[in-house]
Motif scaffolding. Structure first.
Motif, PDB file in Angstrom:
ATOM      1  N   THR A 113       0.731  -1.070   0.077  1.00 35.53           N
ATOM      2  CA  THR A 113       0.060  -0.255  -0.056  1.00 35.53           C
ATOM      3  C   THR A 113       0.937   1.041  -0.352  1.00 35.53           C
ATOM      4  OG1 THR A 113      -1.784  -1.131   1.128  1.00 35.53           O
ATOM      5  CG2 THR A 113      -2.432   1.304   1.339  1.00 35.53           C
ATOM      6  N   PHE A 114       0.523   2.350  -1.031  1.00 33.38           N
ATOM      7  CA  PHE A 114       1.133   3.383  -0.959  1.00 33.38           C
ATOM      8  C   PHE A 114       0.176   4.458  -0.492  1.00 33.38           C
ATOM      9  CE2 PHE A 114       2.847   1.663  -4.478  1.00 33.38           C
ATOM     10  CZ  PHE A 114       3.967   1.721  -3.839  1.00 33.38           C
ATOM     11  N   ILE A 115       1.032   5.337   0.593  1.00 31.78           N
ATOM     12  CA  ILE A 115       0.246   6.333   1.279  1.00 31.78           C
ATOM     13  C   ILE A 115       0.571   7.650   1.004  1.00 31.78           C
ATOM     14  CG2 ILE A 115      -0.527   7.857   3.076  1.00 31.78           C
ATOM     15  CD1 ILE A 115      -0.010   5.652   5.083  1.00 31.78           C
ATOM     16  N   GLU A 116      -0.464   8.250  -0.584  1.00 34.21           N
ATOM     17  CA  GLU A 116       0.046   9.242  -0.864  1.00 34.21           C
ATOM     18  C   GLU A 116       0.563  10.969   0.349  1.00 34.21           C
ATOM     19  OE1 GLU A 116       0.458  12.311  -3.132  1.00 34.21           O
ATOM     20  OE2 GLU A 116      -0.694  10.786  -3.834  1.00 34.21           O
ATOM     21  N   SER A 117       1.853  11.235   0.140  1.00 35.48           N
ATOM     22  CA  SER A 117       2.637  11.839  -0.055  1.00 35.48           C
ATOM     23  C   SER A 117       3.097  11.980   1.799  1.00 35.48           C
ATOM     24  CB  SER A 117       1.387  13.724  -0.134  1.00 35.48           C
ATOM     25  OG  SER A 117       1.534  14.148  -0.769  1.00 35.48           O
ATOM     26  N   ILE A 169      -2.432  -1.580  -3.600  1.00 31.23           N
ATOM     27  CA  ILE A 169      -3.417  -0.492  -3.300  1.00 31.23           C
ATOM     28  C   ILE A 169      -2.728   1.009  -3.524  1.00 31.23           C
ATOM     29  CG2 ILE A 169      -5.412  -0.012  -1.804  1.00 31.23           C
ATOM     30  CD1 ILE A 169      -5.860  -3.152  -0.554  1.00 31.23           C
ATOM     31  N   ILE A 170      -3.205   1.934  -3.684  1.00 28.94           N
ATOM     32  CA  ILE A 170      -2.617   3.385  -3.789  1.00 28.94           C
ATOM     33  C   ILE A 170      -4.033   4.552  -3.329  1.00 28.94           C
ATOM     34  CG2 ILE A 170      -1.638   4.774  -5.458  1.00 28.94           C
ATOM     35  CD1 ILE A 170      -0.401   2.995  -5.639  1.00 28.94           C
ATOM     36  N   LEU A 171      -3.756   4.660  -2.276  1.00 30.45           N
ATOM     37  CA  LEU A 171      -4.761   5.515  -1.117  1.00 30.45           C
ATOM     38  C   LEU A 171      -4.034   7.450  -1.906  1.00 30.45           C
ATOM     39  CD1 LEU A 171      -4.875   3.920   2.077  1.00 30.45           C
ATOM     40  CD2 LEU A 171      -6.070   3.061   0.428  1.00 30.45           C
ATOM     41  N   THR A 172      -5.712   7.674  -1.799  1.00 33.38           N
ATOM     42  CA  THR A 172      -5.390   8.559  -2.089  1.00 33.38           C
ATOM     43  C   THR A 172      -5.722   9.881  -1.060  1.00 33.38           C
ATOM     44  OG1 THR A 172      -7.656   8.593  -3.278  1.00 33.38           O
ATOM     45  CG2 THR A 172      -5.827   8.079  -4.702  1.00 33.38           C
ATOM     46  N   SER A 173      -6.287   9.624  -0.065  1.00 31.54           N
ATOM     47  CA  SER A 173      -7.224  11.252   0.977  1.00 31.54           C
ATOM     48  C   SER A 173      -5.932  12.229   1.361  1.00 31.54           C
ATOM     49  CB  SER A 173      -7.776  10.202   2.097  1.00 31.54           C
ATOM     50  OG  SER A 173      -9.001   8.718   1.523  1.00 31.54           O
ATOM     51  N   SER A 174      -4.724  11.246   1.778  1.00 33.43           N
ATOM     52  CA  SER A 174      -3.560  12.254   2.167  1.00 33.43           C
ATOM     53  C   SER A 174      -3.061  13.009   0.159  1.00 33.43           C
ATOM     54  CB  SER A 174      -2.725  11.504   2.682  1.00 33.43           C
ATOM     55  OG  SER A 174      -2.272  10.327   2.115  1.00 33.43           O
ATOM     56  N   HIS A 175      -3.842  13.372  -0.020  1.00 31.91           N
ATOM     57  CA  HIS A 175      -3.144  14.376  -1.811  1.00 31.91           C
ATOM     58  C   HIS A 175      -3.466  15.650  -1.610  1.00 31.91           C
ATOM     59  CE1 HIS A 175      -2.812  15.317  -5.484  1.00 31.91           C
ATOM     60  NE2 HIS A 175      -2.515  14.304  -5.978  1.00 31.91           N
ATOM     61  N   GLN A 176      -2.706  16.302  -2.152  1.00 33.44           N
ATOM     62  CA  GLN A 176      -3.058  17.382  -1.706  1.00 33.44           C
ATOM     63  C   GLN A 176      -3.973  18.238  -2.647  1.00 33.44           C
ATOM     64  OE1 GLN A 176       0.570  19.478  -3.568  1.00 33.44           O
ATOM     65  NE2 GLN A 176      -0.487  19.359  -5.230  1.00 33.44           N
ATOM     66  N   PRO A 177      -5.667  18.970  -1.998  1.00 36.13           N
ATOM     67  CA  PRO A 177      -4.852  20.824  -1.293  1.00 36.13           C
ATOM     68  C   PRO A 177      -5.157  19.875   0.077  1.00 36.13           C
ATOM     69  CG  PRO A 177      -6.963  21.052  -2.380  1.00 36.13           C
ATOM     70  CD  PRO A 177      -6.509  18.933  -2.503  1.00 36.13           C
ATOM     71  N   TRP A 178      -5.100  18.147   0.803  1.00 32.63           N
ATOM     72  CA  TRP A 178      -5.290  18.409   1.628  1.00 32.63           C
ATOM     73  C   TRP A 178      -6.802  19.009   2.223  1.00 32.63           C
ATOM     74  CZ3 TRP A 178      -0.350  20.085   1.231  1.00 32.63           C
ATOM     75  CH2 TRP A 178       0.500  19.208   1.176  1.00 32.63           C
ATOM     76  N   ALA A 179      -7.789  18.930   1.745  1.00 34.55           N
ATOM     77  CA  ALA A 179      -9.464  19.485   2.363  1.00 34.55           C
ATOM     78  C   ALA A 179     -10.307  19.782   1.068  1.00 34.55           C
ATOM     79  CB  ALA A 179      -9.495  21.084   2.989  1.00 34.55           C
TER      80      ALA A 179
END
Length: 662
Positions: free
Chosen positions: A345-349, A504-514
Motif C-alpha cells: 500500500t502506498f499512502i499519498e504524500s 493499493i494506492i490510497l489517495t485521501s492524503s493528496h493535496q490540497p488536504w481539504a
C-alpha cells in the motif's frame, strides 16, 4: 555738404499716381510690369503665393526635421532624456514632433507637456526595471528578496554596448529578439519556481510539458472546471504579456540610448567598470555576488540539462535492459512468503516530515504509536525504516515505479522506457510464481491504465470499478476507508484457490488536504453516499492551501486518517497470513515539508507470523510503525532486490546490473 540724390533714382523711388506704400515691395524691380500686366491674371501676386507656400511648408519641414532627427539619432539632447525626458527640440515627448511647429496643435502632449514628460520618464524607467528584474529573476520563491536584486547583471552591460554599436534597423531587430528571449527566460524561471515549490526540482524543458495536462486535471478536481479554465486563460494571457512587454521594453531602451549615445556610452562604461571592480574584490550582498552573471550561467545550465536529458534516455535503456532477477524461474522467487496474503500500500504524500516536523509530528506520531499498540494487541508486529524517494511533492507514479522495479525513475522519459519493457517488478514476481492472484486497487486512476499489464496485475480496479456513489474529496475520488472496503468486497473477502498479492494506492492524503474524510463504522460505508454530509461539512481547499499554518495541520490530519483507515482494515479483516507493506510515495510539497526537506519517506512491514519479520532482522529497522531518526536510510530503488533476497528469491546467474549514475 550732403549729396543730393540722382534725379533718375529719385524718379524711380517716387510713388506713382494711385500707388500706396503697401503696393510697393522693397524687393520689387520698379521697372517690372505692373500688377496684371504681362502675366496670367490671378487673385494673388507671385510674392503672396510664395509667402503662403512657404508658410504652408514650415510645419511639414518641422515634421520632416523631427523624423530625420529620430532616424539619424543625433546625440545632442540633454542627459535627462536617457531616462525618458523630452527636450525642446523633440517636443513634449521624445517620440513626437515639436508642437510649436504645428501652431500649438500637438495633441494631448502639446496641451499637457508636463504630464507627457512624466509619462515618458515613467515608461522608460519601467522598461529598465522590467529588464533588470528579468535578468536577476531567481528560480526559487524564497529567493524573491530585495537583496537578491541589489546586484549588477553583466548581461545588461553587454546588451547596452551591443545596442549602441548597431545601426538603426539592426538595433531594433536585435532589441525585439533580445526582449523575446528575456521574456521566455523569465517564464522558464517562473516555471522553475513552481516546480521547485511543488516537486522540489526545476522545470525540465524536454520532459515536463506533459505535466501541464495533469496540472489542469488537478485544478479541475480541486477547484472546479470554471476556475481551472480561468486559470488556464490567465496563464496564457500572462505568457503573452510577458513576451510582448519585454520586447517593447528592450526596444524602447535601445531607442532612448541611441538618441543619447554619448551619455549612454559613458553610463555603460561606468557600469562596466563598477562590475569589474566588484568582481575583483568579491563584493557580496546577502551572500550573493554584486557582480552578477546569473543569467548567462542559467542559460548554460539549461543547455547542459537538455543535453544531459537526451543522453540519459539512451543510458537508462541500457540500465533497464539488465535485471538481477529478470530470468529467475517462478519456483525460485519469494519462497519465504508462500501462502501469505500480501498487501502493498502506498499512502499519498506520507513523508518524513509527517513524523519529524514539529508543526505536524505530534498528531501523526501519536497516531502511529496508538496504531502500533493496537496491532500488538491484535497479534501483529511491525518494523519500520526510511527510503529516499525518486520524486518529491508530486509525480507519485515515479515513486511507485522506482519502488516496484528497483530502478531509479525520476523523470517521465525513464517511466515510459521502463513501462514499455519487461523489467521484473514486485507484482510481476508474485505473478510469475503462479502462487498468487495479483490485483490492483487504484482509486486515483480515472481512465484506462495500460501500465497494469507491465506491473503484472491480473486485474486492476480503477475508480470506475469500485462502485463509489459518494462525492469527491477535492482531487481524491473517494475516501481511503471506502477504497479498502471495496477491496474487501470485490477481492479480499472472497474465497480464492490461492492467496492475493494486492497493490493499493490510497489517495485521501493528496493535496490540497481539504476536505478530509472522517473514519466511520465499516458497516455504514455502503456505496459511499454517506460521505456527502462529511464532504459538505469539510474545509474549503482554497482556504487551506493558501494558509501556511492550516495547510500543515490539515496535511497531518489527512495522514492520520489514511494510517488509521489502513490499520483498522488490517485489524478487522486481516488474518494470521496477512503481511502488510505500506509506505509513502514522496514528501509533501515545500510549503508543508520545508524548502530544504529530505526526500525520505517511512516504510513499515506488518505481519502476524514472526518468521516474516525475522527474515529482515539484519535490516536494523525500528520496531513498530515509526522509524527512529537513526534508522538506516536506503534509496527507494534498492528495496526490491533487498526484499527479493530476504524472502528467498534466487538471482539470475547470467545477468548483472550495470553501474548507474543514480
Amino acid at each position: 555738404m550732403r549729396q543730393l540724390p540722382d534725379k533718375d533714382d529719385a524718379d524711380k523711388a517716387a510713388p506713382k499716381e494711385g500707388e500706396t506704400p503697401e503696393d510697393r515691395s522693397p524687393e520689387r524691380d520698379p521697372d517690372a510690369p505692373a500688377e496684371g500686366q504681362g502675366r496670367d491674371p490671378g487673385p494673388e501676386s507671385d510674392g503672396e503665393a510664395e509667402d503662403k507656400d512657404k508658410d504652408k511648408a514650415e510645419p511639414e519641414a518641422a515634421d520632416d526635421k523631427a523624423a530625420e532627427d529620430e532616424a539619424t539619432e543625433a546625440d545632442d539632447t540633454a542627459p535627462a532624456e536617457l531616462l525618458g525626458a523630452a527636450t525642446p527640440g523633440d517636443g513634449a515627448d521624445d517620440d513626437g514632433p515639436d508642437p510649436a511647429a504645428t501652431g500649438g496643435r500637438g495633441g494631448w502632449r502639446g496641451r499637457y507637456p508636463v504630464a507627457a514628460r512624466a509619462l515618458s520618464w515613467t515608461v522608460t524607467g519601467l522598461s529598465l526595471a522590467l529588464v533588470f528584474v528579468a535578468l536577476l529573476l531567481p528560480q526559487k520563491l524564497e529567493l524573491l528578496t530585495t537583496e537578491h536584486f541589489a546586484r549588477i547583471p553583466v548581461e545588461l552591460i553587454f546588451g547596452a554596448g551591443l545596442l549602441l554599436l548597431l545601426p538603426t534597423v539592426a538595433r531594433r531587430v536585435v532589441a525585439v529578439l533580445a526582449g523575446l528571449f528575456l521574456g521566455a527566460l523569465a517564464i522558464l524561471n517562473m516555471l522553475d519556481m513552481g516546480f521547485n515549490e511543488f516537486l522540489g526540482r526545476g522545470f525540465n524543458v524536454v520532459l515536463d510539458w506533459i505535466l501541464f495536462d495533469d496540472a489542469q486535471a488537478y485544478l479541475e478536481d480541486s477547484v472546479g472546471q470554471t476556475a481551472a479554465a480561468a486559470a488556464v486563460v490567465g496563464v496564457a494571457v500572462l505568457v503573452l504579456a510577458v513576451l510582448t512587454l519585454m520586447a517593447l521594453a528592450v526596444l524602447r531602451i535601445g531607442n532612448v540610448m541611441a538618441r543619447n549615445s554619448v551619455v549612454a556610452t559613458r553610463t555603460t562604461l561606468v557600469a562596466g567598470t563598477v562590475w569589474v571592480a566588484c568582481a575583483s574584490v568579491g563584493a557580496q550582498v546577502a551572500g550573493l555576488p554584486v557582480a552578477s552573471r546569473s543569467t548567462s550561467a542559467l542559460v548554460q545550465d539549461r543547455a547542459e540539462r537538455v543535453e544531459k536529458t537526451i543522453k540519459d534516455e539512451e543510458e537508462f535503456k541500457k540500465i533497464a535492459a539488465f535485471d538481477t532477477y529478470g530470468d529467475t524461474p517462478g519456483d525460485q522467487l519469494l519462497t519465504g512468503l508462500r501462502g501469505k496474503d500480501m498487501i502493498f500500500t502506498f499512502i499519498e504524500s506520507y513523508g518524513r516530515s509527517a513524523i519529524e516536523d514539529p508543526a505536524i509530528a505530534p498528531g501523526v506520531d501519536a497516531t502511529l504509536t496508538k496504531a502500533t499498540k493496537r496491532l500488538d494487541k491484535a497479534g501483529y508486529a511491525a518494523k519500520s525504516g526510511w527510503l529516499t524517494s525518486a520524486t518529491y511533492g508530486g509525480n507519485s507514479w515515479l515513486g511507485h515505479s522506482t519502488f516496484l522495479t528497483g530502478l531509479w525513475i525520476d523523470n517521465q522519459n525513464r517511466y515510459r522506457t521502463v513501462t514499455a519493457g519487461d523489467h521484473l517488478s514486485i507484482p510481476r514476481a508474485f505473478q510469475r510464481t503462479g502462487a498468487w492472484r495479483t490485483v490492483g486497487i487504484m482509486p486515483g486512476v480515472q481512465k484506462n491504465w495500460p501500465e497494469g499489464t507491465f506491473y503484472g496485475l491480473d486485474h486492476v480496479y480503477d475508480s470506475r470499478e469500485l462502485g463509489y456513489k459518494g462525492p469527491k474529496f477535492s482531487w481524491s475520488t473517494m475516501p481511503d476507508q471506502y477504497a479498502l472496503k471495496a477491496f474487501e468486497q470485490l477481492e479480499h473477502g472472497k474465497k480464492h484457490d490461492k492467496p492475493l498479492m494486492s497493490q493499493i494506492i490510497l489517495t485521501s492524503s493528496h493535496q490540497p488536504w481539504a476536505p478530509i474524510p472522517k473514519t466511520i463504522p465499516w458497516s455504514k460505508v455502503g456505496n459511499g453516499s454517506v460521505y456527502k454530509g462529511i464532504q459538505k461539512a469539510g474545509k474549503s481547499p482554497e482556504d487551506v492551501f493558501t494558509d501556511s499554518t492550516q495547510v500543515k495541520q490539515e496535511y497531518g490530519k489527512s495522514v492520520q486518517y489514511s494510517v488509521n483507515s489502513l490499520i483498522d482494515y488490517v485489524i478487522k479483516y486481516g488474518s494470521k497470513d496477512t503481511v502488510l507493506v505500506f509506505l509513502g510515495d514522496h514528501q509533501p510539497l515545500a510549503r508543508v515539508s520545508g524548502n530544504n526537506a529530505s526526500r525520505d519517506v517511512p516504510i513499515s512491514i506488518v505481519a502476524r507470523d514472526p518468521k516474516v519479520l525475522d527474515r529482515i532482522a539484519d535490516w536494523k529497522w525500528a520496531d513498530g510503525l515509526m522509524p527512529r531518526a537513526d534508522t538506516p536510510v536506503w534509496k527507494m530503488n534498492s528495496f526490491r532486490d533487498r526484499f527479493f533476497k530476504a524472502y528467498g528469491s534466487t538471482p539470475s546467474a547470467k545477468t548483472k546490473v550495470p553501474t548507474s549514475s543514480k
